[in-house]
Design an enzyme around this catalytic site. Structure first.
Site, short mmCIF file in Angstrom:
data_model
loop_
_atom_site.label_atom_id
_atom_site.label_comp_id
_atom_site.label_asym_id
_atom_site.label_seq_id
_atom_site.Cartn_x
_atom_site.Cartn_y
_atom_site.Cartn_z
N GLY A 1 0.97 -1.03 -0.27
CA GLY A 1 0.57 0.28 -0.27
C GLY A 1 1.16 1.50 0.11
O GLY A 1 1.95 0.96 -1.01
N GLU A 2 0.53 1.93 0.84
CA GLU A 2 1.18 3.62 0.83
C GLU A 2 1.58 3.97 -0.78
O GLU A 2 1.97 5.26 -1.02
CB GLU A 2 2.25 3.04 1.13
N GLY A 3 0.82 3.78 -2.20
CA GLY A 3 0.53 3.95 -2.97
C GLY A 3 2.23 3.63 -3.50
O GLY A 3 2.40 4.21 -4.53
#
Ligand SMILES: Cc1cc2nc3c(=O)[nH]c(=O)nc-3n(C[C@H](O)[C@H](O)[C@H](O)COP(=O)(O)O)c2cc1C
Length: 582
Positions: A547-549
Site C-alpha cells: 500500500g502507501e502508493g
C-alpha cells in the site's frame, strides 16, 4: 462634481481601463529593458502605493528604493542562497522545471523597491489591529498591490521576489528591529507583458476557476452569485467523459509510423493511446510532475481483531511519511514525485506539518459490524475532500495523480466494498492484509459477512455503500479518482485499497475508468477480483502488498515513458528510415 456624479459608476471606458490593468498586471521576471525609470514615474507609482487602505489608517508601510548596483549584488547573493536551498528540497520533476524558471531579476532591473511594515505604528489602540495583528502586514501588501497596478499602467514591469531570509534582508536594508520586510520588488521597463502568469505559461501552476473560490454563506457551498451553489461531487460527475476516440486513434496511427516494429511496445502502446484519449490530444501532455496523495484513516472494524497491528500505527506511519522515512518516500524520491499526506479520518489528532493536508472527517469510522461506518453526509464530505485534494494538486501544476493510502484494518473495509461492487464472496477476497494470520483472517471474513448481512448494500447506491463500510480514506480516494477523471489527468491506482475506491468511483460515474491506470497487481486476493471487474491490466506484478502508493509509484516511470515515446520518437517518414515491406 455633483454628489450624484460622485456615487455613479465610472463611464464604460474608464471601468474597462480599471479591469484591464487588473487583468494585465503581471509578475515580470524577464525581458527587462535597461532604460532608466524616470523619477516622476517612480514618484507617481509610489504615491499610488501610499494611497492603499490600511488597518485603522495606520499606514504601516515604508518604501526603500534601491538603485546602487553593489547593494543589488549583495541582495541578489542573499536571494541566490535561499533559492538554491529551496531547489535542493524539490522532488525531481519539480526541480527540473524550477531550473527552467526565472524567479528574480534583482540585477536586470534598474530599480528595486523594498516595502516594509511597522506593526507598532499608530500606537496601541489602532482600530482593528488589536484583534488581528496581522492586519498591519496585510495593509503593506495592499500598498504593494497598488504599486503593481500603477506600474502596469505606466508600462513598468514589476517582479516580487520572496527568496529571502527576512532578517538577513532587513539587516542589509538597515531596518530597525520593529520593521519587517513585506515585499522585495524589481521594477523596470519591459519588452512585453505576458498574456498569462509566467508560472501558468510554463506549466508550473494553473489558475483555479473563480467558481471554486466563491462560497454562499458557508464554506463549501461553492458557486457564483446568482448561480445555484455547485455541489462538487455533482459537478465533477457531470464533467467526466469517455475517452476521446479521435485522439486515441491518432495515437494508434502515430504508433504505427514510429521507428519501431508495429506493436512492439506492447501494453505501453495501449497506455499512450489511452493517455491521448483522456487528454483529448495526441500526443498527450507528459504525465509529469506527479504527486502521490496518501489518504489516511482509521477503522472501527479494527475492534473485531482483523489486523495484527494496533490502530496507533496509522498515525505513527503518517508521521513517518511526513518525516520522509517510509518506502513510499523512497519510491517517490526515485520517481521524482511529490508526496502529500491527507488526514481523511485518522483516530489520533495530528500536529500540523508541511505536506500534511488536514481534512479529517471524523476520528476513525464506526465498526461496520454494528452499524454504518459513517453517515451519508460524512461519506459526501470525504468524497468532496478527495475531489478538492485532486483539484488543488492539478492547479499546482501536477499532470499525474498517484493514489496512496494508510489505515490499519483498511483491507477489511476494502474487501467489504469489493464484495458489494463485484459480487465476490468474502472468503475469496479476504487476504492477509498487513499480516493477518489464519485466525484473524477468519475474523475478517466473519466481520464482512456480518456487515453485508446488516447493511444489505446496494451497489447502485455507491455513496450508501461507502457509508456502510468506509473508510474515510476510501471515500476520499474515490473523490480523488473522480476529480482526476473530470480534469482529464491520469490517475495511477495503487493496490487493493485504491481498487476498492475506484469501484465506488466507477459506480458513481462509469467513464471514470478512462482516467484510471492500474499501477500494479497486489497479492491481496481482493485486488485480482477488482482488476478483473474493472478490466484494468496492472502494469507491474511484483508480489507487492504494502500500500502507501508504492506499487503505483513504481509504475509511474512506465506511464511517463509510454507518453514520452509517443511524443518524442521519430516516424519512418520524418527520420528517413525504411518501413518494412507491406
Ligand atoms: C507574496 C508573493 C510572493 C512572491 N514571490 C515570488 C518570488 O519569489 N519569485 C517569483 O518569481 N515570483 C514571486 N511572486 C509572483 C508570483 O509568482 C505571481 O504573482 C503569480 O505567479 C501570478 O502571476 P501574475 O502576478 O503574473 O498574475 C510572488 C507573488 C506574491 C503575491
Amino acid at each position: 462634481m455633483s454628489e450624484e456624479q460622485r456615487a455613479e459608476p465610472y463611464p464604460q471606458e474608464q471601468r474597462a481601463a480599471v479591469y484591464r490593468v487588473i487583468a494585465e498586471r503581471r509578475d515580470v521576471r524577464q525581458g527587462f529593458r535597461p532604460d532608466p525609470v524616470p523619477d516622476d514615474v517612480l514618484r507617481r507609482v509610489l504615491a499610488a502605493a501610499h494611497q492603499a487602505p490600511s488597518v485603522g489608517f495606520s499606514q504601516p508601510w515604508d518604501f526603500i528604493v534601491i538603485t546602487e548596483r553593489a547593494q543589488r549584488e549583495r541582495i541578489a547573493a542573499l536571494a541566490r542562497r535561499n533559492r538554491d536551498g529551496y531547489a535542493a528540497g524539490l522532488p525531481g520533476a519539480r526541480s527540473r522545471a524550477f531550473g527552467r524558471l526565472k524567479v528574480e531579476s534583482i540585477l536586470d532591473t534598474p530599480v528595486n523597491i523594498a516595502v516594509t511594515c511597522d506593526a507598532t505604528r499608530g500606537g496601541r489602540h489602532t482600530l482593528g489591529r488589536h484583534s488581528q495583528p496581522d492586519t498591519a502586514a496585510f495593509s503593506s501588501v495592499l500598498a504593494v498591490s497598488n504599486l503593481w497596478l500603477a506600474a502596469r499602467a505606466e508600462g513598468l514591469g514589476v517582479g516580487w521576489v520572496s527568496f529571502f531570509d527576512e532578517r538577513e534582508l532587513a539587516a542589509e536594508l538597515g531596518l530597525p528591529a520593529h520593521l519587517d520586510v513585506i515585499a522585495y520588488l524589481c521594477a523596470g521597463y519591459v519588452r512585453e507583458f505576458g498574456p498569462e502568469p509566467e508560472l501558468q505559461a510554463s506549466g508550473w501552476a494553473r489558475r483555479r476557476p473563480v467558481a471554486w473560490a466563491v462560497h454562499a454563506g458557508q464554506f463549501g457551498r461553492r458557486g457564483l452569485p446568482g448561480e445555484e451553489p455547485v455541489d462538487a461531487l455533482a459537478e465533477v460527475t457531470a464533467a467526466i467523459r469517455p475517452l476521446d476516440r479521435g485522439a486515441a486513434a491518432a495515437a494508434r496511427e502515430r504508433q504505427a509510423r514510429m521507428t519501431k516494429p508495429p506493436g512492439s511496445l506492447g501494453v505501453l502502446e495501449d497506455v499512450a493511446a489511452s493517455l491521448a484519449g483522456l487528454a483529448g490530444e495526441c500526443p498527450a501532455p507528459l504525465p509529469e510532475p506527479a504527486a502521490v496523495a496518501i489518504f489516511a484513516g482509521d477503522h472501527g472494524v479494527h475492534a473485531q481483531g482483523v489486523s495484527p497491528w494496533p490502530q496507533e500505527v496509522t498515525a505513527q506511519m503518517v508521521a513517518n511519511f511526513l518525516a520522509g522515512g517510509a518506502v513510499v518516500n523512497a519510491f517517490a524520491a526515485q520517481a521524482g514525485a511529490e508526496v502529500v499526506v491527507v488526514d481523511a479520518g485518522v483516530a489520533a489528532d495530528l500536529d500540523p506539518a508541511p505536506g500534511l493536508l488536514p481534512r479529517k472527517v471524523a476520528r476513525g469510522t464506526a465498526d461496520f459490524t454494528r452499524g454504518p461506518a459513517m453517515t451519508r453526509e460524512q461519506a459526501v464530505t470525504a468524497l468532496t475532500a478527495g475531489i478538492e485534494v485532486a483539484r488543488d494538486l492539478v492547479a499546482a501544476g501536477n499532470r499525474c495523480l498517484v493514489t496512496g493510502d494508510m489505515g490499519i484494518a483498511n483491507t477489511t473495509a476494502s474487501a467489504a466494498l469489493i464484495c458489494t461492487f463485484t459480487g465476490s464472496s468474502p472468503v475469496v477476497v479476504s487476504g492477509p492484509g498487513a499480516g493477518a494470520d489464519a485466525a484473524a483472517r477468519a475474523r475478517k471474513v466473519e466481520a464482512i459477512r456480518q456487515g453485508l448481512a446488516l447493511h444489505r448494500p446496494d451497489p447502485a447506491d455507491p455513496v450508501g455503500v461507502l457509508a456502510a463500510f468506509g473508510g474515510y480514506e476510501h471515500a476520499a480516494l474515490a473523490g480523488f479518482i473522480l476529480a482526476g477523471a473530470a480534469l482529464r489527468v491520469p490517475v495511477i491506482l495503487d493496490g487493493v485499497i485504491a481498487g476498492a475506491a475506484a469501484l465506488a468511483a466507477v459506480a458513481i460515474a462509469p467513464d471514470t475508468i478512462a482516467a484510471c491506470l492500474a499501477g500494479h497487481r497486489s497479492t491481496e486476493p481482493g485486488h485480482a477480483a477488482t482488476l478483473a471487474y474493472l478490466k484494468l491490466r496492472p502494469l507491474i506484478d511484483l508480489d507487492l502488498r504494502l500500500g502507501e502508493g508504492t506499487g503505483a509509484l513504481l509504475a509511474l516511470p512506465l506511464v511517463q515513458s509510454a507518453a514520452r515515446a509517443l511524443r518524442d520518437v521519430a516516424t519512418f517518414d520524418s527520420a528517413g528510415v525504411s518501413d518494412k515491406k507491406a
